[in-house]
Design a protein around this motif. Structure first.
Motif, PDB file in Angstrom:
ATOM      1  N   GLY A 124     -10.063 -20.773  10.617  1.00 40.92           N
ATOM      2  CA  GLY A 124      -9.525 -20.924  11.966  1.00 40.92           C
ATOM      3  C   GLY A 124      -8.120 -20.385  12.096  1.00 40.92           C
ATOM      4  N   VAL A 125      -7.261 -20.699  11.136  1.00 42.82           N
ATOM      5  CA  VAL A 125      -5.873 -20.241  11.187  1.00 42.82           C
ATOM      6  C   VAL A 125      -5.795 -18.718  11.082  1.00 42.82           C
ATOM      7  CG1 VAL A 125      -3.646 -20.259   9.989  1.00 42.82           C
ATOM      8  CG2 VAL A 125      -4.920 -22.395  10.271  1.00 42.82           C
ATOM      9  N   VAL A 126      -6.466 -18.162  10.085  1.00 44.48           N
ATOM     10  CA  VAL A 126      -6.361 -16.718   9.823  1.00 44.48           C
ATOM     11  C   VAL A 126      -6.975 -15.896  10.950  1.00 44.48           C
ATOM     12  CG1 VAL A 126      -7.078 -14.847   8.283  1.00 44.48           C
ATOM     13  CG2 VAL A 126      -6.262 -17.013   7.319  1.00 44.48           C
ATOM     14  N   VAL A 127      -8.189 -16.230  11.345  1.00 43.67           N
ATOM     15  CA  VAL A 127      -8.879 -15.423  12.371  1.00 43.67           C
ATOM     16  C   VAL A 127      -8.180 -15.538  13.719  1.00 43.67           C
ATOM     17  CG1 VAL A 127     -11.029 -15.127  13.660  1.00 43.67           C
ATOM     18  CG2 VAL A 127     -11.092 -15.554  11.204  1.00 43.67           C
ATOM     19  N   SER A 128      -7.761 -16.735  14.101  1.00 42.80           N
ATOM     20  CA  SER A 128      -7.078 -16.882  15.391  1.00 42.80           C
ATOM     21  C   SER A 128      -5.727 -16.175  15.371  1.00 42.80           C
ATOM     22  CB  SER A 128      -6.905 -18.363  15.745  1.00 42.80           C
ATOM     23  OG  SER A 128      -6.080 -19.026  14.813  1.00 42.80           O
ATOM     24  N   ALA A 129      -5.020 -16.210  14.246  1.00 41.45           N
ATOM     25  CA  ALA A 129      -3.723 -15.542  14.157  1.00 41.45           C
ATOM     26  C   ALA A 129      -3.870 -14.033  14.298  1.00 41.45           C
ATOM     27  CB  ALA A 129      -3.046 -15.889  12.825  1.00 41.45           C
ATOM     28  N   ILE A 130      -4.813 -13.447  13.576  1.00 39.92           N
ATOM     29  CA  ILE A 130      -5.007 -11.992  13.623  1.00 39.92           C
ATOM     30  C   ILE A 130      -5.463 -11.547  15.006  1.00 39.92           C
ATOM     31  CG2 ILE A 130      -6.387 -10.074  12.730  1.00 39.92           C
ATOM     32  CD1 ILE A 130      -6.431 -11.546  10.029  1.00 39.92           C
ATOM     33  N   SER A 131      -6.441 -12.245  15.558  1.00 39.73           N
ATOM     34  CA  SER A 131      -6.962 -11.838  16.868  1.00 39.73           C
ATOM     35  C   SER A 131      -5.937 -12.057  17.972  1.00 39.73           C
ATOM     36  CB  SER A 131      -8.256 -12.589  17.179  1.00 39.73           C
ATOM     37  OG  SER A 131      -8.059 -13.993  17.140  1.00 39.73           O
ATOM     38  N   ALA A 132      -5.167 -13.142  17.892  1.00 35.37           N
ATOM     39  CA  ALA A 132      -4.146 -13.401  18.907  1.00 35.37           C
ATOM     40  C   ALA A 132      -3.050 -12.349  18.845  1.00 35.37           C
ATOM     41  CB  ALA A 132      -3.554 -14.794  18.719  1.00 35.37           C
ATOM     42  N   TYR A 133      -2.628 -11.976  17.640  1.00 35.98           N
ATOM     43  CA  TYR A 133      -1.585 -10.951  17.505  1.00 35.98           C
ATOM     44  C   TYR A 133      -2.066  -9.619  18.082  1.00 35.98           C
ATOM     45  CZ  TYR A 133       2.017  -7.980  15.506  1.00 35.98           C
ATOM     46  OH  TYR A 133       3.044  -7.083  15.358  1.00 35.98           O
ATOM     47  N   ALA A 134      -3.281  -9.229  17.729  1.00 29.73           N
ATOM     48  CA  ALA A 134      -3.826  -7.968  18.243  1.00 29.73           C
ATOM     49  C   ALA A 134      -3.920  -7.995  19.761  1.00 29.73           C
ATOM     50  CB  ALA A 134      -5.200  -7.714  17.627  1.00 29.73           C
ATOM     51  N   CYS A 135      -4.300  -9.141  20.298  1.00 29.38           N
ATOM     52  CA  CYS A 135      -4.445  -9.294  21.741  1.00 29.38           C
ATOM     53  C   CYS A 135      -3.105  -9.148  22.448  1.00 29.38           C
ATOM     54  CB  CYS A 135      -5.061 -10.654  22.039  1.00 29.38           C
ATOM     55  SG  CYS A 135      -5.239 -11.010  23.778  1.00 29.38           S
ATOM     56  N   VAL A 136      -2.077  -9.827  21.953  1.00 26.71           N
ATOM     57  CA  VAL A 136      -0.745  -9.749  22.566  1.00 26.71           C
ATOM     58  C   VAL A 136      -0.183  -8.337  22.449  1.00 26.71           C
ATOM     59  CG1 VAL A 136       1.627 -10.586  22.430  1.00 26.71           C
ATOM     60  CG2 VAL A 136      -0.265 -12.194  22.201  1.00 26.71           C
ATOM     61  N   TYR A 137      -0.362  -7.717  21.292  1.00 25.79           N
ATOM     62  CA  TYR A 137       0.122  -6.350  21.080  1.00 25.79           C
ATOM     63  C   TYR A 137      -0.482  -5.396  22.110  1.00 25.79           C
ATOM     64  CZ  TYR A 137       1.098  -1.938  18.693  1.00 25.79           C
ATOM     65  OH  TYR A 137       1.534  -0.670  18.394  1.00 25.79           O
ATOM     66  N   TRP A 138      -1.801  -5.499  22.288  1.00 31.48           N
ATOM     67  CA  TRP A 138      -2.478  -4.630  23.260  1.00 31.48           C
ATOM     68  C   TRP A 138      -2.026  -4.948  24.677  1.00 31.48           C
ATOM     69  CZ3 TRP A 138      -5.954  -6.384  27.057  1.00 31.48           C
ATOM     70  CH2 TRP A 138      -6.574  -5.373  27.794  1.00 31.48           C
ATOM     71  N   VAL A 151      -6.653 -27.931  16.015  1.00 36.98           N
ATOM     72  CA  VAL A 151      -5.277 -27.809  15.546  1.00 36.98           C
ATOM     73  C   VAL A 151      -5.095 -26.512  14.766  1.00 36.98           C
ATOM     74  CG1 VAL A 151      -3.532 -28.805  14.013  1.00 36.98           C
ATOM     75  CG2 VAL A 151      -4.867 -30.294  15.510  1.00 36.98           C
ATOM     76  N   ALA A 152      -6.074 -26.156  13.944  1.00 39.58           N
ATOM     77  CA  ALA A 152      -5.986 -24.960  13.110  1.00 39.58           C
ATOM     78  C   ALA A 152      -5.855 -23.687  13.941  1.00 39.58           C
ATOM     79  CB  ALA A 152      -7.212 -24.872  12.201  1.00 39.58           C
ATOM     80  N   VAL A 153      -6.691 -23.553  14.971  1.00 39.91           N
ATOM     81  CA  VAL A 153      -6.624 -22.334  15.778  1.00 39.91           C
ATOM     82  C   VAL A 153      -5.337 -22.286  16.598  1.00 39.91           C
ATOM     83  CG1 VAL A 153      -9.120 -21.990  15.846  1.00 39.91           C
ATOM     84  CG2 VAL A 153      -8.035 -23.369  17.619  1.00 39.91           C
ATOM     85  N   HIS A 154      -4.797 -23.446  16.971  1.00 39.98           N
ATOM     86  CA  HIS A 154      -3.518 -23.450  17.663  1.00 39.98           C
ATOM     87  C   HIS A 154      -2.387 -23.037  16.721  1.00 39.98           C
ATOM     88  CE1 HIS A 154      -5.513 -25.511  21.003  1.00 39.98           C
ATOM     89  NE2 HIS A 154      -4.453 -25.221  21.711  1.00 39.98           N
ATOM     90  N   VAL A 155      -2.473 -23.461  15.468  1.00 38.18           N
ATOM     91  CA  VAL A 155      -1.491 -23.019  14.476  1.00 38.18           C
ATOM     92  C   VAL A 155      -1.566 -21.508  14.303  1.00 38.18           C
ATOM     93  CG1 VAL A 155      -0.891 -23.075  12.009  1.00 38.18           C
ATOM     94  CG2 VAL A 155      -1.368 -25.202  13.228  1.00 38.18           C
ATOM     95  N   GLY A 156      -2.778 -20.974  14.244  1.00 41.35           N
ATOM     96  CA  GLY A 156      -2.938 -19.530  14.132  1.00 41.35           C
ATOM     97  C   GLY A 156      -2.334 -18.792  15.312  1.00 41.35           C
ATOM     98  N   SER A 157      -2.583 -19.283  16.529  1.00 38.37           N
ATOM     99  CA  SER A 157      -2.012 -18.668  17.731  1.00 38.37           C
ATOM    100  C   SER A 157      -0.493 -18.729  17.710  1.00 38.37           C
ATOM    101  CB  SER A 157      -2.543 -19.384  18.980  1.00 38.37           C
ATOM    102  OG  SER A 157      -3.936 -19.275  19.081  1.00 38.37           O
ATOM    103  N   LEU A 158       0.045 -19.860  17.251  1.00 37.44           N
ATOM    104  CA  LEU A 158       1.489 -20.021  17.170  1.00 37.44           C
ATOM    105  C   LEU A 158       2.095 -19.026  16.189  1.00 37.44           C
ATOM    106  CD1 LEU A 158       4.064 -21.639  17.893  1.00 37.44           C
ATOM    107  CD2 LEU A 158       3.495 -23.165  15.985  1.00 37.44           C
ATOM    108  N   LEU A 159       1.490 -18.884  15.026  1.00 36.18           N
ATOM    109  CA  LEU A 159       1.988 -17.931  14.037  1.00 36.18           C
ATOM    110  C   LEU A 159       1.995 -16.509  14.605  1.00 36.18           C
ATOM    111  CD1 LEU A 159       0.171 -19.218  10.817  1.00 36.18           C
ATOM    112  CD2 LEU A 159       2.603 -19.466  11.392  1.00 36.18           C
ATOM    113  N   ALA A 160       0.946 -16.177  15.350  1.00 39.96           N
ATOM    114  CA  ALA A 160       0.841 -14.830  15.922  1.00 39.96           C
ATOM    115  C   ALA A 160       1.946 -14.569  16.927  1.00 39.96           C
ATOM    116  CB  ALA A 160      -0.530 -14.659  16.583  1.00 39.96           C
ATOM    117  N   ILE A 161       2.177 -15.505  17.841  1.00 39.51           N
ATOM    118  CA  ILE A 161       3.146 -15.260  18.906  1.00 39.51           C
ATOM    119  C   ILE A 161       4.576 -15.287  18.372  1.00 39.51           C
ATOM    120  CG2 ILE A 161       3.550 -17.624  19.749  1.00 39.51           C
ATOM    121  CD1 ILE A 161       2.751 -14.576  21.933  1.00 39.51           C
TER     122      ILE A 161
END
Length: 264
Positions: free
Chosen positions: A221-235, A45-55
């Motif tokens: 989980g939230v912080v690392v997934s959010a940062i990495s997901a945002y960087a991934c989408v940006y690229w 759930v935590a990593v999904h929350v991070g991904s959601l925040l990023a997108i």
């Protein structure tokens, strides 16, 4: 699970959630190769929350425009481009929601094997390559229709099968329908918002009756997934139109070969 494992798993989730390369195909590797324990529902759930925040943050202008435009449409009792986009996203979400409610138990019990993940990683990777090569890539998001949104939504439902890649199969469907690469990617990413919300809410309800989570690992989980997901989408959004899908197709072929070698 310790902090290092949490960081690596969250990084894997963030980097693979939105790329068309299958997050489940990657997340199976640490437990199989390194013998790591399952990360558990709370961390999931935590990593999904991070991904959601990023997108949501990356597409914040789009999200705000759709929300305000849809409210204005309700007030004026007249369709506008923003309310139409919201309708397209709702239509695209329905098939996956219904499929999850209907087939969730079957998928969890029968379709999470390494052989299934390796096979879908390969097959849907090749299909992505076909769509990218032969799709006309003429349509922008302004050409989205209810029928196209429904077809892409049905493709998203197929992504419930592990190894398919939600972003990969929805981009494949959009490319086959003639949409440009960046339009296919943008609609796929916007589609992820409601589906991640629904998935996170469903898992969150399961979590309520579970054991007390380790809050330090949840935060990681939230912080690392959010940062990495945002960087991934940006690229990805910056390079996809000129780079195309071929690198991701080749990557999926290699990943599938590794999974077959390890598990079959």
């Amino acid at each position: 699970m310790d902090s290092l494992q949490a960081i690596i798993l969250a990084l894997l989730q963030g980097l693979t959630e939105f790329l068309p390369i299958s997050s489940s195909g990657h997340l199976i590797l640490p437990s199989a190769v390194l013998g790591w324990p399952d990360q558990g529902l709370a961390f999931d759930v935590a990593v999904h929350v991070g991904s959601l925040l990023a997108i949501v943050w990356f597409f914040r202008k789009d999200v705000l425009s759709i929300a305000l435009g849809s409210l204005e449409s309700v007030q004026n009792r007249q369709w506008n481009p923003e309310s139409q986009t919201l309708l397209f996203l709702v239509i695209a979400t329905i098939p996956a929601g219904l499929a999850a409610l209907t087939f969730n138990d079957l998928i969890e019990s029968e379709l999470r094997s390494p052989l299934v993940i390796a096979s879908t990683t390969l097959c849907f990777g090749l299909l992505l390559g076909v769509a990218d090569k032969f799709g006309s890539r003429e349509k922008s998001l302004l050409k989205m229709t209810l029928w196209a949104a429904f077809i892409i939504g049905c493709a998203q439902a197929i992504a419930l099968i592990p190894g398919t890649s939600r972003s990969g199969i929805t981009m494949t469907a959009a490319l086959l329908l003639g949409f440009q690469r960046d339009a296919a990617a943008r609609f796929s990413f916007l589609m992820s918002i409601p589906i991640i919300v629904l998935s996170g809410a469903y898992k969150g309800l399961e979590l309520v009756s579970g054991a007390t989570p380790q809050w330090d690992l949840i935060a990681i989980g939230v912080v690392v997934s959010a940062i990495s997901a945002y960087a991934c989408v940006y690229w990805f959004m910056a390079v996809i139109e000129r780079m195309g899908m071929l690198p991701f197709v080749l990557y999926r072929i290699v990943l599938a070969a590794i999974l077959f070698a390890l598990f079959v």
